[in-house]
Design a protein around this motif. Structure first.
Motif, PDB file in Angstrom:
ATOM      1  N   SER A  94       0.894  -1.287  -0.179  1.00  0.00           N
ATOM      2  CA  SER A  94      -0.194  -0.054  -0.204  1.00  0.00           C
ATOM      3  C   SER A  94       0.865   1.266  -0.141  1.00  0.00           C
ATOM      4  CB  SER A  94      -0.971   0.067   1.340  1.00  0.00           C
ATOM      5  OG  SER A  94      -0.099   0.290   2.474  1.00  0.00           O
ATOM      6  N   LYS A  95       0.368   2.347  -0.269  1.00  0.00           N
ATOM      7  CA  LYS A  95       1.401   3.601  -0.371  1.00  0.00           C
ATOM      8  C   LYS A  95       1.602   3.849   1.090  1.00  0.00           C
ATOM      9  CE  LYS A  95      -1.198   6.385  -3.922  1.00  0.00           C
ATOM     10  NZ  LYS A  95      -1.834   7.447  -4.173  1.00  0.00           N
ATOM     11  N   ASN A  96       1.085   3.601   2.297  1.00  0.00           N
ATOM     12  CA  ASN A  96       1.457   3.683   3.241  1.00  0.00           C
ATOM     13  C   ASN A  96       2.845   2.737   3.816  1.00  0.00           C
ATOM     14  OD1 ASN A  96      -0.291   5.620   4.118  1.00  0.00           O
ATOM     15  ND2 ASN A  96      -1.789   4.308   5.154  1.00  0.00           N
ATOM     16  N   GLU A  97       2.562   1.426   3.224  1.00  0.00           N
ATOM     17  CA  GLU A  97       3.387   0.551   3.336  1.00  0.00           C
ATOM     18  C   GLU A  97       4.839   1.086   2.759  1.00  0.00           C
ATOM     19  OE1 GLU A  97       1.081  -3.329   4.484  1.00  0.00           O
ATOM     20  OE2 GLU A  97       1.321  -2.724   2.235  1.00  0.00           O
ATOM     21  N   ILE A  98       4.583   1.399   1.646  1.00  0.00           N
ATOM     22  CA  ILE A  98       5.684   2.064   0.766  1.00  0.00           C
ATOM     23  C   ILE A  98       6.455   3.118   1.496  1.00  0.00           C
ATOM     24  CG2 ILE A  98       6.483   3.269  -1.395  1.00  0.00           C
ATOM     25  CD1 ILE A  98       4.075   1.768  -2.989  1.00  0.00           C
ATOM     26  N   GLU A  99       5.796   4.050   1.889  1.00  0.00           N
ATOM     27  CA  GLU A  99       6.409   5.125   2.656  1.00  0.00           C
ATOM     28  C   GLU A  99       7.135   4.615   3.792  1.00  0.00           C
ATOM     29  OE1 GLU A  99       3.664   8.128   3.738  1.00  0.00           O
ATOM     30  OE2 GLU A  99       2.865   8.400   1.660  1.00  0.00           O
ATOM     31  N   LYS A 100       6.657   3.651   4.546  1.00  0.00           N
ATOM     32  CA  LYS A 100       7.158   3.300   5.768  1.00  0.00           C
ATOM     33  C   LYS A 100       8.587   2.287   5.390  1.00  0.00           C
ATOM     34  CE  LYS A 100       6.040   0.250   9.956  1.00  0.00           C
ATOM     35  NZ  LYS A 100       5.099  -0.409  10.400  1.00  0.00           N
ATOM     36  N   TYR A 101       8.468   1.682   4.609  1.00  0.00           N
ATOM     37  CA  TYR A 101       9.670   0.725   3.990  1.00  0.00           C
ATOM     38  C   TYR A 101      10.390   1.104   2.990  1.00  0.00           C
ATOM     39  CZ  TYR A 101       6.755  -2.330   6.914  1.00  0.00           C
ATOM     40  OH  TYR A 101       5.771  -2.784   8.013  1.00  0.00           O
ATOM     41  N   GLN A 102      10.237   2.228   2.476  1.00  0.00           N
ATOM     42  CA  GLN A 102      10.812   2.889   1.211  1.00  0.00           C
ATOM     43  C   GLN A 102      12.552   2.824   1.481  1.00  0.00           C
ATOM     44  OE1 GLN A 102       9.612   6.385  -0.294  1.00  0.00           O
ATOM     45  NE2 GLN A 102      10.340   5.888  -2.350  1.00  0.00           N
ATOM     46  N   LYS A 103      12.871   3.432   2.674  1.00  0.00           N
ATOM     47  CA  LYS A 103      14.211   3.383   3.232  1.00  0.00           C
ATOM     48  C   LYS A 103      15.030   2.091   3.314  1.00  0.00           C
ATOM     49  CE  LYS A 103      13.114   3.622   8.108  1.00  0.00           C
ATOM     50  NZ  LYS A 103      12.808   4.701   9.055  1.00  0.00           N
ATOM     51  N   TYR A 104      14.382   0.885   3.351  1.00  0.00           N
ATOM     52  CA  TYR A 104      14.955  -0.189   3.169  1.00  0.00           C
ATOM     53  C   TYR A 104      14.982  -1.065   1.993  1.00  0.00           C
ATOM     54  CZ  TYR A 104      13.627   0.453   7.926  1.00  0.00           C
ATOM     55  OH  TYR A 104      13.528   0.996   9.458  1.00  0.00           O
ATOM     56  N   PHE A 105      14.306  -0.556   0.884  1.00  0.00           N
ATOM     57  CA  PHE A 105      14.163  -1.239  -0.500  1.00  0.00           C
ATOM     58  C   PHE A 105      15.681  -1.523  -1.083  1.00  0.00           C
ATOM     59  CE2 PHE A 105       9.970   0.731  -1.688  1.00  0.00           C
ATOM     60  CZ  PHE A 105       9.185  -0.008  -0.901  1.00  0.00           C
ATOM     61  N   VAL A 106      15.763  -2.543  -1.584  1.00  0.00           N
ATOM     62  CA  VAL A 106      16.850  -3.114  -2.490  1.00  0.00           C
ATOM     63  C   VAL A 106      16.142  -3.025  -4.024  1.00  0.00           C
ATOM     64  CG1 VAL A 106      18.222  -4.818  -3.122  1.00  0.00           C
ATOM     65  CG2 VAL A 106      17.743  -4.297  -0.687  1.00  0.00           C
ATOM     66  N   TYR A 107      16.746  -2.165  -4.934  1.00  0.00           N
ATOM     67  CA  TYR A 107      16.285  -1.920  -6.313  1.00  0.00           C
ATOM     68  C   TYR A 107      16.727  -2.740  -7.479  1.00  0.00           C
ATOM     69  CZ  TYR A 107      13.924   2.197  -4.438  1.00  0.00           C
ATOM     70  OH  TYR A 107      13.058   3.122  -3.836  1.00  0.00           O
ATOM     71  N   GLN A 108      16.160  -3.105  -8.340  1.00  0.00           N
ATOM     72  CA  GLN A 108      16.504  -4.019  -9.389  1.00  0.00           C
ATOM     73  C   GLN A 108      16.168  -3.107 -10.584  1.00  0.00           C
ATOM     74  OE1 GLN A 108      18.394  -6.647 -10.060  1.00  0.00           O
ATOM     75  NE2 GLN A 108      17.858  -6.318 -12.160  1.00  0.00           N
ATOM     76  N   THR A 109      16.884  -3.054 -11.804  1.00  0.00           N
ATOM     77  CA  THR A 109      16.677  -2.347 -13.039  1.00  0.00           C
ATOM     78  C   THR A 109      15.867  -3.403 -13.956  1.00  0.00           C
ATOM     79  OG1 THR A 109      18.657  -0.976 -12.576  1.00  0.00           O
ATOM     80  CG2 THR A 109      17.798  -1.175 -15.077  1.00  0.00           C
ATOM     81  N   ASP A 110      14.911  -2.877 -14.351  1.00  0.00           N
ATOM     82  CA  ASP A 110      14.261  -3.776 -15.360  1.00  0.00           C
ATOM     83  C   ASP A 110      14.893  -3.706 -16.683  1.00  0.00           C
ATOM     84  OD1 ASP A 110      12.486  -4.462 -17.616  1.00  0.00           O
ATOM     85  OD2 ASP A 110      10.563  -4.127 -16.222  1.00  0.00           O
ATOM     86  N   GLU A 111      15.256  -4.675 -17.292  1.00  0.00           N
ATOM     87  CA  GLU A 111      16.228  -4.581 -18.543  1.00  0.00           C
ATOM     88  C   GLU A 111      15.289  -4.127 -19.791  1.00  0.00           C
ATOM     89  OE1 GLU A 111      17.900  -8.653 -18.983  1.00  0.00           O
ATOM     90  OE2 GLU A 111      19.208  -8.320 -17.094  1.00  0.00           O
ATOM     91  N   GLU A 112      13.801  -4.361 -19.770  1.00  0.00           N
ATOM     92  CA  GLU A 112      13.264  -4.115 -20.928  1.00  0.00           C
ATOM     93  C   GLU A 112      13.135  -2.479 -20.985  1.00  0.00           C
ATOM     94  OE1 GLU A 112       9.569  -6.081 -20.873  1.00  0.00           O
ATOM     95  OE2 GLU A 112      10.345  -7.854 -20.894  1.00  0.00           O
ATOM     96  N   ASP A 113      12.754  -1.478 -20.050  1.00  0.00           N
ATOM     97  CA  ASP A 113      12.610  -0.341 -20.009  1.00  0.00           C
ATOM     98  C   ASP A 113      13.626   0.447 -19.154  1.00  0.00           C
ATOM     99  OD1 ASP A 113      11.860  -0.519 -17.458  1.00  0.00           O
ATOM    100  OD2 ASP A 113       9.761  -0.262 -17.688  1.00  0.00           O
ATOM    101  N   GLY A 114      14.588  -0.111 -18.545  1.00  0.00           N
ATOM    102  CA  GLY A 114      15.613   0.492 -17.740  1.00  0.00           C
ATOM    103  C   GLY A 114      15.165   1.237 -16.528  1.00  0.00           C
ATOM    104  N   GLU A 115      14.065   1.011 -16.222  1.00  0.00           N
ATOM    105  CA  GLU A 115      13.426   1.740 -14.890  1.00  0.00           C
ATOM    106  C   GLU A 115      13.912   0.911 -13.618  1.00  0.00           C
ATOM    107  OE1 GLU A 115      11.603   4.541 -14.869  1.00  0.00           O
ATOM    108  OE2 GLU A 115      12.239   4.774 -16.641  1.00  0.00           O
ATOM    109  N   GLN A 116      14.369   1.550 -12.761  1.00  0.00           N
ATOM    110  CA  GLN A 116      14.361   0.601 -11.414  1.00  0.00           C
ATOM    111  C   GLN A 116      13.309   0.428 -10.673  1.00  0.00           C
ATOM    112  OE1 GLN A 116      17.600   2.998  -9.147  1.00  0.00           O
ATOM    113  NE2 GLN A 116      19.083   1.196  -9.907  1.00  0.00           N
ATOM    114  N   TYR A 117      13.029  -0.751  -9.931  1.00  0.00           N
ATOM    115  CA  TYR A 117      11.953  -0.783  -8.863  1.00  0.00           C
ATOM    116  C   TYR A 117      12.376  -1.754  -7.945  1.00  0.00           C
ATOM    117  CZ  TYR A 117      12.118  -5.859 -10.923  1.00  0.00           C
ATOM    118  OH  TYR A 117      12.537  -6.886 -11.066  1.00  0.00           O
ATOM    119  N   PRO A 118      11.688  -1.403  -6.837  1.00  0.00           N
ATOM    120  CA  PRO A 118      12.062  -2.027  -5.660  1.00  0.00           C
ATOM    121  C   PRO A 118      11.601  -3.744  -5.457  1.00  0.00           C
ATOM    122  CG  PRO A 118       9.968  -0.845  -5.341  1.00  0.00           C
ATOM    123  CD  PRO A 118      10.490  -0.533  -6.433  1.00  0.00           C
ATOM    124  N   ALA A 119      12.828  -4.413  -5.675  1.00  0.00           N
ATOM    125  CA  ALA A 119      12.564  -5.846  -5.596  1.00  0.00           C
ATOM    126  C   ALA A 119      12.581  -6.643  -4.399  1.00  0.00           C
ATOM    127  CB  ALA A 119      13.475  -6.423  -6.695  1.00  0.00           C
ATOM    128  N   GLY A 120      13.239  -5.834  -3.447  1.00  0.00           N
ATOM    129  CA  GLY A 120      13.530  -6.492  -1.900  1.00  0.00           C
ATOM    130  C   GLY A 120      13.572  -5.415  -0.886  1.00  0.00           C
TER     131      GLY A 120
END
Length: 164
Positions: A94-120
């Motif tokens: 949820s938006k609240n959970e994203i805000e709460k845990y965002q500082k712990y996110f480990v990002y991965q880059t999507d090879e198709e569009d080059g965008e980063q997303y939180p994978a862990g």
């Protein structure tokens, strides 16, 4: 709910009450029991048959949706995330959970569009997890991209970071 833990101290995992407490207080096990598998070992720098077999087992489990929650050392997690094993957390939390845990996110880059997303999510700040001594180095948690039990995996995240 299936939790797979790779490269952990299996004795500490086996002796831990962490997952029992989670199952009793947080986890909805009406339809499925909580299972924890912690015996897999993978060395990303090793090309031995054992490592190759372990990786094949993991890949198959991710593919068929048998891994709901995955925890490993950061190097193994990073390697597996390149193969799209993990869900985009922005699509699950949820938006609240994203805000709460965002500082712990480990990002991965999507090879198709080059965008980063939180994978862990890094568990280095989870007091509950760190007390268990499963890892000597940083551990990361991810939700399987084909996980069938995402609701309980999000509950596990809340459980691990409560009291932090």
């Amino acid at each position: 709910m299936q939790i797979t833990i790779v490269n952990a101290d299996a004795v500490n995992v086996e002796n831990s009450k962490l997952f029992d407490i989670f199952e009793e207080t947080y986890c909805d096990t009406e339809y499925e029991e909580l299972e924890v598998e912690a015996m897999l070992k993978i060395n990303m720098d090793d090309s031995s048959q054992l490592t190759g077999t372990s990786y094949q087992v993991l890949s198959g489990k991710f593919l068929i949706g048998e891994i709901d929650l995955f925890i490993s050392d950061i190097n193994t997690f990073t390697y597996l995330s390149q193969n799209h094993c993990f869900a985009n957390l922005e699509e699950i939390l949820s938006k609240n959970e994203i805000e709460k845990y965002q500082k712990y996110f480990v990002y991965q880059t999507d090879e198709e569009d080059g965008e980063q997303y939180p994978a862990g999510i890094s568990l280095k700040e989870s007091i509950k997890f760190q007390k268990e001594n499963f890892y000597q180095e940083e551990a990361v948690m991810g939700i399987g991209s084909t996980a069938s039990n995402q609701e309980n995996t999000v509950k596990m995240l809340s459980f691990l970071f409560d009291e932090n």
